[in-house]
Scaffold this motif. Structure first.
Motif, mmCIF file in Angstrom:
data_model
loop_
_atom_site.group_PDB
_atom_site.id
_atom_site.type_symbol
_atom_site.label_atom_id
_atom_site.label_comp_id
_atom_site.label_asym_id
_atom_site.label_seq_id
_atom_site.Cartn_x
_atom_site.Cartn_y
_atom_site.Cartn_z
ATOM 1 N N THR A 116 0.752 -1.343 0.115
ATOM 2 C CA THR A 116 -0.270 -0.073 0.073
ATOM 3 C C THR A 116 0.755 1.102 0.104
ATOM 4 O OG1 THR A 116 -1.927 -1.140 0.906
ATOM 5 C CG2 THR A 116 -1.692 1.177 1.530
ATOM 6 N N SER A 136 -6.263 -4.318 -0.388
ATOM 7 C CA SER A 136 -7.549 -3.840 -0.831
ATOM 8 C C SER A 136 -9.009 -4.293 -0.540
ATOM 9 C CB SER A 136 -7.397 -3.915 -2.500
ATOM 10 O OG SER A 136 -7.229 -4.988 -3.036
ATOM 11 N N THR A 160 -3.896 0.115 -5.154
ATOM 12 C CA THR A 160 -2.911 -0.333 -4.338
ATOM 13 C C THR A 160 -2.324 -1.682 -4.600
ATOM 14 O OG1 THR A 160 -4.331 -1.097 -2.418
ATOM 15 C CG2 THR A 160 -3.367 1.163 -2.317
#
Length: 290
Positions: A116, A136, A160
């Protein structure tokens, strides 16, 4: 902090049942997350979660939610501000969380996943096989309360986590959540929505797997399977999220994902009042639900 600013039209008025459903999903995720934070990375069988406590590896006060809920709130806030899915706006809100402490109870981010952080620095999601963490999946639930297409769900995951295992996990979870919110049976929803990729085939029999075969690591398919197993093998919200935490490992994320689904299944009122009372950052949550 970026809040409620977007160049898109205001969102349409929701049907009467949708706001309550969204409240259930968001608080269900946040409470599960906060329950699991003190036990993150602890080995299964070495502890027993019985309620809200503080401490743990991050040393946070009881009732503190992690990056899981913060990014879920950022997702929710973006949808509310933009009246739909705007990937660029979401990315900006995620960066406000990472760099400015937006959407947190204490004004600072903690528990930040490597994939991330890298994705937000570089401006696009990680798509390598080894980048299939649950970063996610943990924030995708609000999309179930929208008319987002499968491709829009994939695009939100890919902010991400862009590998197909991650994006299809998010599509699957959103579909299951929608079916449950529409009153369909959980196990039927699971079977009906399993992706064709053979790596997801184990989900069809997830309820019948023994507990010691359930993995609760940060790998997205492990989190997805563990969360579903908890919901399928318990009878109410409290039992579900407690079991999710007690699986150990990535306890906060497992309980966050399981909590969102369990609250969708049992409703907001199924979340224990004493846990809601001890949850920190409720003013942040309420701003995102307004």
């Amino acid at each position: 902090m970026i809040l409620r600013e977007c160049n898109h039209p205001a969102p349409p008025t929701h049907e009467s049942g949708v706001p309550k459903a969204l409240r259930a999903v968001v608080y269900g995720a946040a409470v599960g997350d906060a329950l699991g934070v003190p036990y993150e990375c602890m080995e299964r069988g070495t502890f027993e979660c019985e309620g809200m406590v503080g401490g743990g590896a991050h040393g946070m006060p009881e009732g503190t939610f992690s990056d899981d809920t913060s990014l879920l709130l950022a997702t929710c806030d973006s949808i509310g501000a933009c009246g739909g899915i705007d990937v660029d706006d979401m990315r900006n809100r995620f960066r406000a969380w990472l760099y400015e402490g937006a959407y947190t109870a204490d004004g600072r981010a903690f528990g930040v996943g490597n994939a991330t952080a890298a994705a937000l620095r570089q401006g696009f999601g990680c798509d390598g096989e080894r980048s299939n963490g649950n970063g996610s999946l943990m924030r995708i639930a609000p999309l179930a309360l929208t008319d987002a297409t499968d491709n829009e769900v994939r695009a939100v995951s890919a902010i991400t986590h862009a590998h197909p295992i991650s994006t299809e996990s998010c599509v699957f979870f959103v579909r299951v959540l929608r079916d449950v919110l529409q009153g369909k049976g959980l196990e039927g929803a699971i079977r009906h929505n399993i992706p064709g990729d053979e790596r997801f085939a184990f989900l069809e029999g997830i309820r019948g797997l023994p507990r010691d075969e359930i993995r609760s690591t940060g790998y997205v398919l492990d989190t997805l399977g563990a969360a579903l197993w908890c919901v399928c093998n318990t009878g109410n919200y409290e039992e579900c999220v407690t079991e999710a935490v007690n699986l150990g490992g990535d306890s906060d994320t497992t309980a966050c994902v399981a909590g969102a689904l369990a609250a969708a299944l049992y409703g907001y009122d199924s979340i224990p009042r004493q846990w809601l009372d001890r949850l920190r950052g409720k003013e942040v949550i309420e701003r995102c639900l307004a």
